[in-house]
Design an enzyme around this catalytic site. Sequence first.
Site, PDB file in Angstrom:
ATOM      1  N   ASP A   1     -16.347 -54.480 -32.829  1.00 18.02           N
ATOM      2  CA  ASP A   1     -15.512 -55.454 -32.945  1.00 18.02           C
ATOM      3  C   ASP A   1     -16.763 -56.579 -33.544  1.00 18.02           C
ATOM      4  O   ASP A   1     -17.782 -56.878 -33.243  1.00 18.02           O
ATOM      5  CB  ASP A   1     -15.322 -56.202 -31.539  1.00 18.02           C
TER       6      ASP A   1
ATOM      7  N   ASP B   1     -10.861 -57.397 -37.888  1.00 22.99           N
ATOM      8  CA  ASP B   1     -12.100 -57.277 -37.813  1.00 22.99           C
ATOM      9  C   ASP B   1     -12.325 -56.455 -36.450  1.00 22.99           C
ATOM     10  O   ASP B   1     -13.412 -56.494 -35.737  1.00 22.99           O
ATOM     11  CB  ASP B   1     -12.508 -58.671 -37.254  1.00 22.99           C
ATOM     12  N   GLU B   2     -11.523 -55.308 -35.932  1.00 26.00           N
ATOM     13  CA  GLU B   2     -11.799 -54.638 -34.913  1.00 26.00           C
ATOM     14  C   GLU B   2     -11.228 -53.013 -35.357  1.00 26.00           C
ATOM     15  O   GLU B   2     -10.290 -52.792 -36.022  1.00 26.00           O
ATOM     16  CB  GLU B   2     -10.577 -54.931 -33.719  1.00 26.00           C
TER      17      GLU B   2
END
Length: 407
Positions: free
Chosen positions: A9, A111-112
């Site tokens: 993350d 973003d993960e």
Amino acid sequence: MERKILHVDVNNAFLSWTACHMLKNGYPIDIREIPAIIGGDEDRRSGIVLAKSTVAKKFGIVTGEPIYFAKKKCPSIEIFPVNFEVFKEDSNKLYKLLCEYTDVIERFSIDECFMDMTNSCNGRKLEDIAYEINHRAFGELGFTVNVGISSNKLLAKMASDFEKPNKVHTLYEYEIEDKMWPLPVSELFMIGKKTVPKLYNLGIKTIGDLANYNLEILVKKFGKFGKMMHEYANGIDYSEVNNKVEDPKSISNEVTLPKDVRDIEELNTILVALSEQVSYRLRKHGLYASTVAVNLKTNKFETYSHQIKLPYETSSTKEIISASKKVLKDMYKGEPIRLIGLRVDKLDNSDEKQLSFFEEAKKTSKQESIDRVMDSLKQKYGYNKITRARKLEVEDLVQGKEKKMKE
């Protein structure tokens, strides 16, 4: 065999990526170290805080609040625009780095990522790999990540949300009672703001309270969601890391206007730009649409939409422009509009498109050839470098510039 799952993350992604981009281009200050926010354009009435620096957080600024309120809390706040091209580029850089470790990667969001390392550790300890990814992200890409380690996706994600930034955390089944159960129930994955008060009314304040609560009562009150909450609170999750990219169910785009618009020709011009963007994405996925819908929001925040079924499936920009204009003509009541959106539905990847007449088939084939040439030029020179003349008018309109509309 116990699975080996990592959840990676990016810490404060939008602000970090913007900071890295600006530093690379000579900006003298790391905006992560000053009162700074990433937000929409306040002048266009889309001014919402999307990300904030740690310094800005100390002023009480929260994600999702209007920029107007953020400036009241901190008059010296620095505001930087959203740049999705930069976000996409950095997201892809991280994904490329992770691909060096396994090909079983699920892009959970921009973003993960989840990584299934079960068959990819090659004799190495999973914790060592996690720390290596953590160090390489900062050393090679310039931004920090948290890495969560566990035997399933849920626990790996929960682990990555522990202390930030730039940390590596484990959350194995034997650690649930000590590390997860004392947390507020609001921190459990999938528990929304509306659910928390209902759980509080049952005396459930922590994840441990939920894990040990009577399952029958939870199911009676919340249905299947109650069972899922109970399982998650006990660390139970059987979902696989899904590295398959599914076709979208619909494709849409919308724009909030800087001023109220009543002129249907101005609205039509905006639909040209939206149609171009939507149809480009259709062709990028190899899909065809059967339905075109237009959404409108008035200056009184009343929202309504209308759609039509196309006579045949299409990904043609020209056809979608024509259909969207027809929908707008049928639905528009003449009131001031502050937002307009376009959506295409009932998508199919079949090449066997239903065409009404032979002549229509010839016209469609010609238009598809034009679209393919346009797409290849966009991919080579950049999306915004190759565009329709009327779209330039849209950009001026959306940016709030006064310009006489041309036919």
